[in-house]
Motif scaffolding. Structure first.
Motif: not given
Length: 336
Positions: A244-256
């Motif tokens: 979902n993040i890669t498709r919709h969030a237009r994010a640059e950084r993700v933390m898991v």
């Protein structure tokens, strides 16, 4: 024409009020009266007494029907994907019995939905494995044979034709790599072989490479041993969140992160994208909630402290988990 609706409280209260008013009027003007001709003072006393009786009547009815109001609020907030606390069946009588019956009905519905979701998700996982196997065995082997044939033909072709054939080879090789990645996402063999810690690390690495994101992954070294179903739920929730993040969030950084807290395990997927304010939940989030219910976990969506992006948090109770040997792996995966 809109139909006028009256609540149960007002129906009972107004009927009771009519009885009291009629009784008071009968006492004043009927044959059984305080005096032959009622005086003004007597009427004032009766009116004040009637008002006091009506006020006391309304107060008692409010108290008596309060459980039904709580039940009504509970009915409007029921969501089988987001379990909430049940209304308390205080006292006995018919009202308490109605609340207990409602709670029993919700318990049955949640239990049946859980069993249905388990069957559906089990069938989904079986279908994923079947498709992944066919992609690997059928299409993968066919494309491998095509690559070998192209190489054999290009070795004996004129230079210009051989150059074009090499371009076709590269396209075919890229397609073969993509099919292998799809098969891996459908059936993560690393989850079965090495566990959820390593599977999440590989998932973070693949997402960073595929989506050009910076993905930081950390894992608590003191995680308990989890059963296969819990590991699968944790992996699939993280996978769907990253998708979902890669498709919709237009994010640059993700933390898991996968951490242990008192009596629970917490999976957190945080991004710095546009967030979900005002957005409707799609099938992906509903699927995550259904998976969470299978293991008694709770899925929540919040805004990070930074005020930007979304926190997807999966809280898993650890009442049935077994301690495992400490796993000292803690990885930070970033895109190049």
């Amino acid at each position: 024409m809109r139909r006028l609706t009256v609540s149960l409280f007002w129906r009972i209260y107004l009927l009771n009020a009519v009885v009291l008013v009629v009784a008071t009027i009968s006492l004043v003007f009927g044959p059984v009266s305080v005096s032959t001709q009622p005086v003004f003072a007597e009427i004032i006393v009766l009116v004040i007494g009637l008002a006091a009786l009506l006020a006391l009547d309304g107060f008692l009815f409010r108290i008596g029907l309060a459980p039904l109001r709580r039940l009504s609020r509970a009915m409007t907030s029921v969501d089988l994907l987001r379990p909430v606390s049940r209304p308390v069946a205080a006292g006995g009588g018919d009202v308490g019995e109605v609340i207990r019956t409602f709670n029993a009905m919700i318990d049955r519905l949640e239990s049946e939905r859980g069993r249905s979701a388990a069957r559906a998700l089990s069938a989904q996982e079986s279908e994923r494995r079947r498709i992944a196997q066919e992609l690997h065995d059928e299409i993968g082997q066919t494309l491998t044979a095509v690559l070998l044939d192209l190489k054999r033909v290009s070795d004996h072709a004129p230079r210009q034709v051989a150059s074009e054939l090499r371009e076709v080879q590269e396209t075919t090789r890229s397609s073969l790599d993509e099919i292998r990645r799809i098969a891996h996402r459908l059936r993560p063999g690393v989850l079965t072989e090495l566990g959820v810690r390593s599977a999440l690390r590989v998932l973070a690495s693949d997402t960073a490479e595929r989506a050009a994101l910076q993905v930081d992954y950390t894992c608590d070294p003191d995680l308990p041993e989890l059963d296969a179903e819990t590991e699968l739920v944790v992996y699939r929730v993280a996978q769907e969140a990253l998708t979902n993040i890669t498709r919709h969030a237009r994010a640059e950084r993700v933390m898991v992160s996968l951490d242990r807290a008192p009596h629970r395990l917490e999976l957190l997927v945080r991004d710095d994208g546009v967030g979900m304010a005002g957005a409707d939940e799609g099938a992906g989030l509903q699927g995550m909630r259904e998976r969470a219910l299978l293991i008694g976990a709770r899925l929540t969506l919040d805004t990070p402290p930074s005020g930007r992006g979304t926190d997807i948090r999966l809280d898993i109770p650890l009442a049935s988990a077994h301690p495992a040997a400490a796993d000292t792996r803690s990885v930070t995966q970033e895109s190049p």
